[in-house]
Design a protein around this motif. Sequence first.
Motif, PDB file in Angstrom:
ATOM      1  N   ALA A 159     -32.359-131.902  29.420  1.00  0.00           N
ATOM      2  CA  ALA A 159     -33.182-131.655  28.099  1.00  0.00           C
ATOM      3  C   ALA A 159     -32.615-132.903  27.118  1.00  0.00           C
ATOM      4  CB  ALA A 159     -32.947-130.288  27.586  1.00  0.00           C
ATOM      5  N   ALA A 160     -31.335-133.289  27.040  1.00  0.00           N
ATOM      6  CA  ALA A 160     -30.940-134.205  26.131  1.00  0.00           C
ATOM      7  C   ALA A 160     -31.574-135.563  26.336  1.00  0.00           C
ATOM      8  CB  ALA A 160     -29.314-134.301  26.018  1.00  0.00           C
ATOM      9  N   VAL A 161     -31.509-135.843  27.581  1.00  0.00           N
ATOM     10  CA  VAL A 161     -32.120-137.337  27.877  1.00  0.00           C
ATOM     11  C   VAL A 161     -33.442-137.402  27.639  1.00  0.00           C
ATOM     12  CG1 VAL A 161     -30.116-137.854  29.183  1.00  0.00           C
ATOM     13  CG2 VAL A 161     -32.088-136.913  30.341  1.00  0.00           C
ATOM     14  N   GLY A 209     -24.061-138.615  34.356  1.00  0.00           N
ATOM     15  CA  GLY A 209     -23.738-137.320  33.530  1.00  0.00           C
ATOM     16  C   GLY A 209     -24.432-136.313  33.505  1.00  0.00           C
ATOM     17  N   ILE A 210     -25.817-136.254  34.286  1.00  0.00           N
ATOM     18  CA  ILE A 210     -26.727-135.260  34.291  1.00  0.00           C
ATOM     19  C   ILE A 210     -26.386-134.143  35.146  1.00  0.00           C
ATOM     20  CG2 ILE A 210     -29.070-134.733  33.979  1.00  0.00           C
ATOM     21  CD1 ILE A 210     -29.620-137.525  33.482  1.00  0.00           C
ATOM     22  N   SER A 211     -25.859-133.084  35.090  1.00  0.00           N
ATOM     23  CA  SER A 211     -25.119-132.026  35.941  1.00  0.00           C
ATOM     24  C   SER A 211     -25.927-130.803  35.716  1.00  0.00           C
ATOM     25  CB  SER A 211     -23.464-132.238  35.882  1.00  0.00           C
ATOM     26  OG  SER A 211     -23.171-133.390  36.765  1.00  0.00           O
ATOM     27  N   ASP A 212     -26.306-130.708  34.408  1.00  0.00           N
ATOM     28  CA  ASP A 212     -27.179-129.277  34.178  1.00  0.00           C
ATOM     29  C   ASP A 212     -28.248-129.467  33.365  1.00  0.00           C
ATOM     30  OD1 ASP A 212     -26.047-129.849  31.532  1.00  0.00           O
ATOM     31  OD2 ASP A 212     -24.602-128.386  31.850  1.00  0.00           O
ATOM     32  N   GLY A 213     -29.127-128.351  33.276  1.00  0.00           N
ATOM     33  CA  GLY A 213     -30.212-128.466  32.375  1.00  0.00           C
ATOM     34  C   GLY A 213     -30.402-128.885  30.975  1.00  0.00           C
ATOM     35  N   ALA A 270     -34.197-127.633  36.224  1.00  0.00           N
ATOM     36  CA  ALA A 270     -35.430-127.747  35.458  1.00  0.00           C
ATOM     37  C   ALA A 270     -35.872-126.670  34.489  1.00  0.00           C
ATOM     38  CB  ALA A 270     -36.760-127.778  36.590  1.00  0.00           C
ATOM     39  N   ALA A 271     -35.586-125.419  35.063  1.00  0.00           N
ATOM     40  CA  ALA A 271     -35.837-124.206  34.375  1.00  0.00           C
ATOM     41  C   ALA A 271     -34.934-124.296  32.913  1.00  0.00           C
ATOM     42  CB  ALA A 271     -35.696-122.843  35.105  1.00  0.00           C
ATOM     43  N   GLU A 272     -33.612-124.448  32.994  1.00  0.00           N
ATOM     44  CA  GLU A 272     -32.786-124.480  31.968  1.00  0.00           C
ATOM     45  C   GLU A 272     -33.015-125.704  30.978  1.00  0.00           C
ATOM     46  OE1 GLU A 272     -28.181-125.149  30.717  1.00  0.00           O
ATOM     47  OE2 GLU A 272     -28.661-125.393  32.896  1.00  0.00           O
ATOM     48  N   ALA A 273     -33.726-126.735  31.566  1.00  0.00           N
ATOM     49  CA  ALA A 273     -33.973-127.857  30.451  1.00  0.00           C
ATOM     50  C   ALA A 273     -35.412-127.277  29.924  1.00  0.00           C
ATOM     51  CB  ALA A 273     -34.385-129.123  31.418  1.00  0.00           C
ATOM     52  N   ARG A 274     -36.236-126.717  30.298  1.00  0.00           N
ATOM     53  CA  ARG A 274     -37.206-126.366  29.633  1.00  0.00           C
ATOM     54  C   ARG A 274     -37.067-125.112  28.527  1.00  0.00           C
ATOM     55  NH1 ARG A 274     -39.989-126.660  34.832  1.00  0.00           N
ATOM     56  NH2 ARG A 274     -39.165-124.570  35.416  1.00  0.00           N
ATOM     57  N   ALA A 275     -35.904-124.188  28.914  1.00  0.00           N
ATOM     58  CA  ALA A 275     -35.548-123.313  28.144  1.00  0.00           C
ATOM     59  C   ALA A 275     -34.889-123.864  26.841  1.00  0.00           C
ATOM     60  CB  ALA A 275     -34.429-122.474  28.786  1.00  0.00           C
ATOM     61  N   VAL A 276     -33.993-125.044  27.094  1.00  0.00           N
ATOM     62  CA  VAL A 276     -33.315-125.424  26.156  1.00  0.00           C
ATOM     63  C   VAL A 276     -34.209-126.303  25.095  1.00  0.00           C
ATOM     64  CG1 VAL A 276     -31.737-127.565  25.607  1.00  0.00           C
ATOM     65  CG2 VAL A 276     -31.228-125.849  27.192  1.00  0.00           C
TER      66      VAL A 276
END
Length: 344
Positions: free
Chosen positions: A205-207, A197-201, A320-326
């Motif tokens: 970030a959550a995992v 279910g990992i489809s966005d940053g 990756a960029a969205e995960a860092r931002a979150v």
Amino acid sequence: MAGGPSTPELAIAVCEAGALGFLAAGYKRADALRDEIRSVRESTQAPFGVNVFVPAPAPADPGGLHEYIKRLKAEADGQGAELGEPRFDDDDWDAKLEVIYEERPAVVSFTFGCPDAAVVNRLHGIEIAAWVTVTNVAEALAAREAGADGLAVQGTEAGGHRGGFVDDGSDESGIGLLALLRLVARATSLPLVAAGGISDGAALAAVLCAGASAGAVGTALMLAPEAGTAEAQRALLAERRPTRITRAFTGRPARGIVNRFMEEHSGVAPVGYPEIHHVTSPLRAAARRQGDADAFNLWAGQAHELVQPRPAGEIVREMAAEARAVLDRVSAALHDRGTSAGRH
């Protein structure tokens, strides 16, 4: 993503974007796998991995197979196809391992079971990391005992086949990814790669917050031009459609978008992998050629409607960029709250 979506081009694009691309070895002969490994290596200097199916320990019960095969005859007739033979095989296991020993990808991940310690030790002897897909704590502990370097922790949200070691025929739907990560992290200190279910940053970030060292994405890449996803499936992936776990297509539980075939046959499909996979393979191939999305497997995770038709490299970099931002936003918010609480 064996059976079509996984391609050398997709692995190359993911690698070039800074992630770890994988080739799917399932359903291929060893010589075809060798060709794909060499194709990737010729196009990127980045490390990459290969995913291998561990053979089933024993053949399926022939009685249940016979009744199900009779039921599927009308499906095959409707596609103008013949049913395949319900053979029990090891998916060219030994030959594929020899290719891997010779070609030496950076990582080999195993699914459907845990390889013997002797296989893991041989991989270690030539500096190949061994990861094992697990769906519960017992499997995680078994993989650790076999010498695994890391665990691909697969939550029930994941699209495609469940990677668990044994299919006991129960209706247990599995454990959600975040809960499973916390359970496995308490049981072992091995690095965890989260899948499901990992489809966005934000999901990535959550995992990472839940204990994973990395996230594995599959469905999120299926609309990329580099993926070999069937056109009839591409047309449905971004739609708001339910998914379900079924044995109807292959005899092994797998999650896909609900369609007619799944609704009509899931209730009676027996445990029987790889036999049922071989039986239905010709009729599924015919349905893909004809664009009949109601008659072949539409493997997809629960977050499939988030997928985007963009180049794989863009998807990976943006995720990756969205995960860092979150993570930065959450860290800043926690810091601010802590500072505020300290002032009071």
